[in-house]
Design a protein around this motif. Structure first.
Motif, PDB file in Angstrom:
ATOM      1  N   LYS A 203       0.829  -1.208   0.000  1.00  0.00           N
ATOM      2  CA  LYS A 203       0.000   0.000   0.000  1.00  0.00           C
ATOM      3  C   LYS A 203       0.860   1.252   0.000  1.00  0.00           C
ATOM      4  O   LYS A 203       0.600   2.210  -0.735  1.00  0.00           O
ATOM      5  CB  LYS A 203      -0.933  -0.009   1.217  1.00  0.00           C
ATOM      6  N   GLU A 204       1.896   1.260   0.827  1.00  0.00           N
ATOM      7  CA  GLU A 204       2.739   2.451   0.942  1.00  0.00           C
ATOM      8  C   GLU A 204       3.518   2.736  -0.338  1.00  0.00           C
ATOM      9  O   GLU A 204       3.769   3.891  -0.668  1.00  0.00           O
ATOM     10  CB  GLU A 204       3.706   2.272   2.117  1.00  0.00           C
ATOM     11  N   SER A 205       3.873   1.694  -1.070  1.00  0.00           N
ATOM     12  CA  SER A 205       4.694   1.884  -2.274  1.00  0.00           C
ATOM     13  C   SER A 205       3.871   1.975  -3.553  1.00  0.00           C
ATOM     14  O   SER A 205       4.423   2.110  -4.644  1.00  0.00           O
ATOM     15  CB  SER A 205       5.699   0.738  -2.409  1.00  0.00           C
ATOM     16  N   GLY A 206       2.538   1.894  -3.436  1.00  0.00           N
ATOM     17  CA  GLY A 206       1.689   1.918  -4.622  1.00  0.00           C
ATOM     18  C   GLY A 206       1.819   0.670  -5.458  1.00  0.00           C
ATOM     19  O   GLY A 206       1.714   0.713  -6.690  1.00  0.00           O
ATOM     20  N   SER A 207       2.025  -0.472  -4.804  1.00  0.00           N
ATOM     21  CA  SER A 207       2.287  -1.713  -5.533  1.00  0.00           C
ATOM     22  C   SER A 207       1.057  -2.602  -5.630  1.00  0.00           C
ATOM     23  O   SER A 207       1.142  -3.825  -5.501  1.00  0.00           O
ATOM     24  CB  SER A 207       3.435  -2.475  -4.854  1.00  0.00           C
ATOM     25  N   LEU A 208      -0.104  -2.000  -5.872  1.00  0.00           N
ATOM     26  CA  LEU A 208      -1.343  -2.737  -6.073  1.00  0.00           C
ATOM     27  C   LEU A 208      -1.999  -2.239  -7.358  1.00  0.00           C
ATOM     28  O   LEU A 208      -1.830  -1.072  -7.739  1.00  0.00           O
ATOM     29  CB  LEU A 208      -2.303  -2.524  -4.894  1.00  0.00           C
ATOM     30  N   LEU A 222      -8.931 -11.633 -25.550  1.00  0.00           N
ATOM     31  CA  LEU A 222     -10.111 -12.236 -26.168  1.00  0.00           C
ATOM     32  C   LEU A 222     -10.465 -11.641 -27.523  1.00  0.00           C
ATOM     33  O   LEU A 222     -11.233 -12.242 -28.272  1.00  0.00           O
ATOM     34  CB  LEU A 222     -11.315 -12.109 -25.217  1.00  0.00           C
ATOM     35  N   THR A 223      -9.916 -10.482 -27.837  1.00  0.00           N
ATOM     36  CA  THR A 223     -10.260  -9.842 -29.113  1.00  0.00           C
ATOM     37  C   THR A 223      -9.198 -10.060 -30.195  1.00  0.00           C
ATOM     38  O   THR A 223      -9.300  -9.491 -31.281  1.00  0.00           O
ATOM     39  CB  THR A 223     -10.489  -8.327 -28.931  1.00  0.00           C
ATOM     40  N   ARG A 224      -8.183 -10.904 -29.900  1.00  0.00           N
ATOM     41  CA  ARG A 224      -7.214 -11.204 -30.958  1.00  0.00           C
ATOM     42  C   ARG A 224      -7.889 -12.099 -31.999  1.00  0.00           C
ATOM     43  O   ARG A 224      -8.782 -12.890 -31.683  1.00  0.00           O
ATOM     44  CB  ARG A 224      -5.996 -11.937 -30.406  1.00  0.00           C
ATOM     45  N   LYS A 225      -7.438 -11.999 -33.252  1.00  0.00           N
ATOM     46  CA  LYS A 225      -7.983 -12.879 -34.284  1.00  0.00           C
ATOM     47  C   LYS A 225      -7.695 -14.332 -33.916  1.00  0.00           C
ATOM     48  O   LYS A 225      -6.758 -14.632 -33.163  1.00  0.00           O
ATOM     49  CB  LYS A 225      -7.417 -12.521 -35.655  1.00  0.00           C
ATOM     50  N   ARG A 226      -8.492 -15.255 -34.437  1.00  0.00           N
ATOM     51  CA  ARG A 226      -8.463 -16.644 -33.979  1.00  0.00           C
ATOM     52  C   ARG A 226      -7.116 -17.334 -34.217  1.00  0.00           C
ATOM     53  O   ARG A 226      -6.823 -18.346 -33.576  1.00  0.00           O
ATOM     54  CB  ARG A 226      -9.561 -17.456 -34.671  1.00  0.00           C
ATOM     55  N   THR A 227      -6.299 -16.798 -35.096  1.00  0.00           N
ATOM     56  CA  THR A 227      -4.991 -17.404 -35.352  1.00  0.00           C
ATOM     57  C   THR A 227      -3.934 -16.946 -34.352  1.00  0.00           C
ATOM     58  O   THR A 227      -2.760 -17.322 -34.474  1.00  0.00           O
ATOM     59  CB  THR A 227      -4.519 -17.066 -36.777  1.00  0.00           C
ATOM     60  N   VAL A 228      -4.340 -16.144 -33.363  1.00  0.00           N
ATOM     61  CA  VAL A 228      -3.401 -15.618 -32.374  1.00  0.00           C
ATOM     62  C   VAL A 228      -3.873 -15.998 -30.976  1.00  0.00           C
ATOM     63  O   VAL A 228      -5.045 -15.822 -30.640  1.00  0.00           O
ATOM     64  CB  VAL A 228      -3.284 -14.080 -32.474  1.00  0.00           C
ATOM     65  N   THR A 229      -2.973 -16.532 -30.160  1.00  0.00           N
ATOM     66  CA  THR A 229      -3.261 -16.810 -28.752  1.00  0.00           C
ATOM     67  C   THR A 229      -2.275 -16.052 -27.881  1.00  0.00           C
ATOM     68  O   THR A 229      -1.062 -16.156 -28.072  1.00  0.00           O
ATOM     69  CB  THR A 229      -3.131 -18.321 -28.443  1.00  0.00           C
ATOM     70  N   ILE A 230      -2.806 -15.270 -26.949  1.00  0.00           N
ATOM     71  CA  ILE A 230      -1.971 -14.675 -25.906  1.00  0.00           C
ATOM     72  C   ILE A 230      -1.934 -15.705 -24.787  1.00  0.00           C
ATOM     73  O   ILE A 230      -2.839 -15.804 -23.984  1.00  0.00           O
ATOM     74  CB  ILE A 230      -2.537 -13.335 -25.410  1.00  0.00           C
ATOM     75  N   ARG A 231      -0.884 -16.492 -24.708  1.00  0.00           N
ATOM     76  CA  ARG A 231      -0.889 -17.675 -23.840  1.00  0.00           C
ATOM     77  C   ARG A 231      -0.848 -17.323 -22.360  1.00  0.00           C
ATOM     78  O   ARG A 231      -1.339 -18.061 -21.509  1.00  0.00           O
ATOM     79  CB  ARG A 231       0.271 -18.600 -24.188  1.00  0.00           C
ATOM     80  N   ASP A 232      -0.255 -16.193 -22.035  1.00  0.00           N
ATOM     81  CA  ASP A 232      -0.216 -15.723 -20.649  1.00  0.00           C
ATOM     82  C   ASP A 232       0.107 -14.241 -20.674  1.00  0.00           C
ATOM     83  O   ASP A 232       0.961 -13.805 -21.449  1.00  0.00           O
ATOM     84  CB  ASP A 232       0.852 -16.482 -19.851  1.00  0.00           C
ATOM     85  N   MET A 233      -0.600 -13.475 -19.863  1.00  0.00           N
ATOM     86  CA  MET A 233      -0.292 -12.060 -19.756  1.00  0.00           C
ATOM     87  C   MET A 233      -0.038 -11.721 -18.295  1.00  0.00           C
ATOM     88  O   MET A 233      -0.908 -11.914 -17.445  1.00  0.00           O
ATOM     89  CB  MET A 233      -1.422 -11.193 -20.315  1.00  0.00           C
ATOM     90  N   LEU A 234       1.169 -11.245 -17.994  1.00  0.00           N
ATOM     91  CA  LEU A 234       1.504 -10.803 -16.648  1.00  0.00           C
ATOM     92  C   LEU A 234       1.157  -9.328 -16.521  1.00  0.00           C
ATOM     93  O   LEU A 234       1.598  -8.511 -17.337  1.00  0.00           O
ATOM     94  CB  LEU A 234       2.987 -11.024 -16.358  1.00  0.00           C
ATOM     95  N   VAL A 235       0.350  -9.009 -15.520  1.00  0.00           N
ATOM     96  CA  VAL A 235      -0.101  -7.633 -15.299  1.00  0.00           C
ATOM     97  C   VAL A 235       0.368  -7.225 -13.909  1.00  0.00           C
ATOM     98  O   VAL A 235      -0.179  -7.682 -12.896  1.00  0.00           O
ATOM     99  CB  VAL A 235      -1.634  -7.517 -15.408  1.00  0.00           C
ATOM    100  N   LEU A 236       1.379  -6.365 -13.854  1.00  0.00           N
ATOM    101  CA  LEU A 236       2.017  -6.040 -12.578  1.00  0.00           C
ATOM    102  C   LEU A 236       1.909  -4.562 -12.245  1.00  0.00           C
ATOM    103  O   LEU A 236       1.989  -3.716 -13.147  1.00  0.00           O
ATOM    104  CB  LEU A 236       3.506  -6.410 -12.622  1.00  0.00           C
ATOM    105  N   PRO A 237       1.783  -4.234 -10.962  1.00  0.00           N
ATOM    106  CA  PRO A 237       1.982  -2.849 -10.561  1.00  0.00           C
ATOM    107  C   PRO A 237       3.418  -2.441 -10.891  1.00  0.00           C
ATOM    108  O   PRO A 237       4.344  -3.252 -10.747  1.00  0.00           O
ATOM    109  CB  PRO A 237       1.763  -2.881  -9.038  1.00  0.00           C
ATOM    110  N   THR A 238       3.595  -1.223 -11.350  1.00  0.00           N
ATOM    111  CA  THR A 238       4.929  -0.779 -11.753  1.00  0.00           C
ATOM    112  C   THR A 238       5.943  -0.953 -10.627  1.00  0.00           C
ATOM    113  O   THR A 238       7.098  -1.324 -10.863  1.00  0.00           O
ATOM    114  CB  THR A 238       4.880   0.692 -12.192  1.00  0.00           C
ATOM    115  N   ASN A 239       5.522  -0.714  -9.400  1.00  0.00           N
ATOM    116  CA  ASN A 239       6.438  -0.774  -8.271  1.00  0.00           C
ATOM    117  C   ASN A 239       6.544  -2.165  -7.639  1.00  0.00           C
ATOM    118  O   ASN A 239       7.170  -2.310  -6.594  1.00  0.00           O
ATOM    119  CB  ASN A 239       6.019   0.216  -7.178  1.00  0.00           C
TER     120      ASN A 239
END
Length: 243
Positions: A203-208, A222-239
């Motif tokens: 919380k103090e570092s803005g890491s959420l 989900l909106t990529r064309k059917r020939t494309v799979t985003i197999r994993d997407m890591l979504v991180l707080p910058t800090n």
């Protein structure tokens, strides 16, 4: 090039709060119909009344074997098909292994791992028959490195990473995409179970991050064309890496 979500039918577990609710709202904005799965019947009733007729309630207790097994058949009585299954429901255990108990470990593995496998097992024949579909699972950054302060939770997410990536390969010949999204710490009810010192530092570092950031990642996947799979997407707080 992106594909439209308009007219798609999605099923989201753990849809009454957090990432599940944010993703429900994102899909509804894009013209999809969403079957909101949760065990909290009162919350589902209130939310679906507010969100409109394209939000459909489905009361399921995923850690009850009979309720879990009935989920997909009951949903297919409410909608004619399922385009997207988003297995998002989960729970958290932090701290040293000695600080928890066997019942809590069972509950976590049943929800974070077993229920996901059962839900995917139930929907795969339907999607194979249709020759199309998307299955996405909420994993975690904890599923990518040994997070020593949460060994039970991290192990459940490592298991999910393996399951998703093996199923992704199995489903390629059937036109069904399988993927995961791996968030860092998200502002949600799960944080109530975080070790107090870790939560204070985050919380103090803005890491959420907000659940809507994860929903935005799902929209891209989900909106990529059917020939494309985003197999994993890591979504991180910058800090995050400075916590």
């Amino acid at each position: 090039m992106s594909e439209s979500l308009n007219g798609k039918i999605a099923v989201i577990t753990g849809a009454a709060s957090g990432i599940g609710l944010a993703t429900t709202e994102m899909l509804l904005r894009n013209g999809a119909t969403v079957v909101m799965v949760d065990f909290n019947e009162a919350a589902l009733k209130e939310l679906t009344a507010k969100l409109g007729e394209k939000a459909i309630p489905q009361v399921t207790n995923l850690i009850d074997p009979e309720s879990c097994a009935a989920m997909v058949p009951e949903i297919l009585q409410k909608v004619d098909h399922i385009d997207i299954l988003y297995c998002n429901a989960g729970t958290y255990i932090g701290g040293d292994l000695t600080e928890t108990d066997a019942a809590s470990i069972d509950r976590m593995l049943n929800l974070n791992v077993n229920a996901v496998m059962k839900n995917v097992h139930a929907v795969v024949p339907h999607m194979i028959e249709r020759g199309t579909g998307d299955i996405v699972v909420t994993c975690s950054i904890a599923g990518h490195f040994p997070t020593f302060w949460e060994p039970v939770y991290a192990s459940s997410k490592w298991a999910i990473t393996c399951f998703v990536q093996t199923m992704r390969r199995q489903m390629i010949p059937h036109g069904v995409r399988v993927a995961q999204v791996s968030p860092g710490p998200v502002v949600s009810a799960l944080l109530a179970d975080w070790p107090e010192e870790n939560l204070r530092k985050a919380k103090e570092s803005g890491s959420l991050i907000d659940p809507s950031e994860v929903a935005d990642a799902l929209e891209f996947m989900l909106t990529r064309k059917r020939t494309v799979t985003i197999r994993d997407m890591l979504v991180l707080p910058t800090n995050f890496d400075r916590v």
